[in-house]
Design a protein around this motif. Structure first.
Motif, PDB file in Angstrom:
ATOM      1  N   ASN A 144       0.839  -1.194   0.000  1.00 38.30           N
ATOM      2  CA  ASN A 144       0.000   0.000   0.000  1.00 38.30           C
ATOM      3  C   ASN A 144       0.880   1.254   0.000  1.00 38.30           C
ATOM      4  OD1 ASN A 144      -2.488   1.357   0.067  1.00 38.30           O
ATOM      5  ND2 ASN A 144      -2.352   1.602   2.279  1.00 38.30           N
ATOM      6  N   THR A 193       2.471   1.700  -3.387  1.00 38.24           N
ATOM      7  CA  THR A 193       1.481   2.149  -4.365  1.00 38.24           C
ATOM      8  C   THR A 193       1.196   3.638  -4.195  1.00 38.24           C
ATOM      9  OG1 THR A 193       0.481  -0.045  -4.416  1.00 38.24           O
ATOM     10  CG2 THR A 193      -0.864   1.762  -5.235  1.00 38.24           C
ATOM     11  N   ILE A 194       1.057   4.080  -2.970  1.00 38.66           N
ATOM     12  CA  ILE A 194       0.801   5.499  -2.708  1.00 38.66           C
ATOM     13  C   ILE A 194       1.987   6.337  -3.166  1.00 38.66           C
ATOM     14  CG2 ILE A 194       0.511   7.215  -0.879  1.00 38.66           C
ATOM     15  CD1 ILE A 194      -1.194   5.069   0.586  1.00 38.66           C
ATOM     16  N   PHE A 249      -3.444   2.878 -10.194  1.00 39.44           N
ATOM     17  CA  PHE A 249      -3.430   3.213  -8.769  1.00 39.44           C
ATOM     18  C   PHE A 249      -4.713   2.723  -8.102  1.00 39.44           C
ATOM     19  CE2 PHE A 249      -4.395   6.098  -5.239  1.00 39.44           C
ATOM     20  CZ  PHE A 249      -3.248   5.959  -4.473  1.00 39.44           C
ATOM     21  N   LYS A 271      -4.998  -0.222  -5.280  1.00 41.14           N
ATOM     22  CA  LYS A 271      -5.584   0.068  -3.961  1.00 41.14           C
ATOM     23  C   LYS A 271      -6.727  -0.908  -3.665  1.00 41.14           C
ATOM     24  CE  LYS A 271      -5.101   3.185  -1.538  1.00 41.14           C
ATOM     25  NZ  LYS A 271      -4.479   3.220  -0.235  1.00 41.14           N
ATOM     26  N   ALA A 303      -6.733  -3.667  -0.711  1.00 40.11           N
ATOM     27  CA  ALA A 303      -7.812  -3.662   0.294  1.00 40.11           C
ATOM     28  C   ALA A 303      -8.515  -5.019   0.359  1.00 40.11           C
ATOM     29  CB  ALA A 303      -8.807  -2.562  -0.032  1.00 40.11           C
TER      30      ALA A 303
END
Length: 81
Positions: free
Chosen positions: A50, A53-54, A67, A71, A75
């Motif tokens: 995560n 990715t951010i 993106f 995400k 999740a």
């Protein structure tokens, strides 16, 4: 009459039951600890993914669509290496 005495509970039989219960409990504890380790590892991996990715999204290294896809996958926990 001999058959009746064989069916009566004995101290030895009670001890065996206690030993079996203790062994079963120990087995459950070991299994629960292993499951906890697996869940902790999985959570750590998901948090790291995560974060990556951010960071990639913030640096525009991936598209907005990628993106959002990543995400959602993180999740849902469906990103397996």
């Amino acid at each position: 009459m001999n058959l009746l005495t064989m069916m009566q509970p004995t101290a030895e039989g009670g001890n065996q039951g206690a030993q079996w219960a203790a062994a079963g409990w120990q087995h459950r504890m070991v299994r629960a600890e292993e499951e906890q380790r697996q869940l902790t590892t999985r959570l750590s991996e998901q948090l790291a993914l995560n974060k990556q990715t951010i960071e990639a999204g913030a640096k525009s290294k991936i598209s907005d669509e990628d993106f959002a896809t990543m995400k959602a996958a993180i999740a849902a926990g469906s990103c397996d290496d």
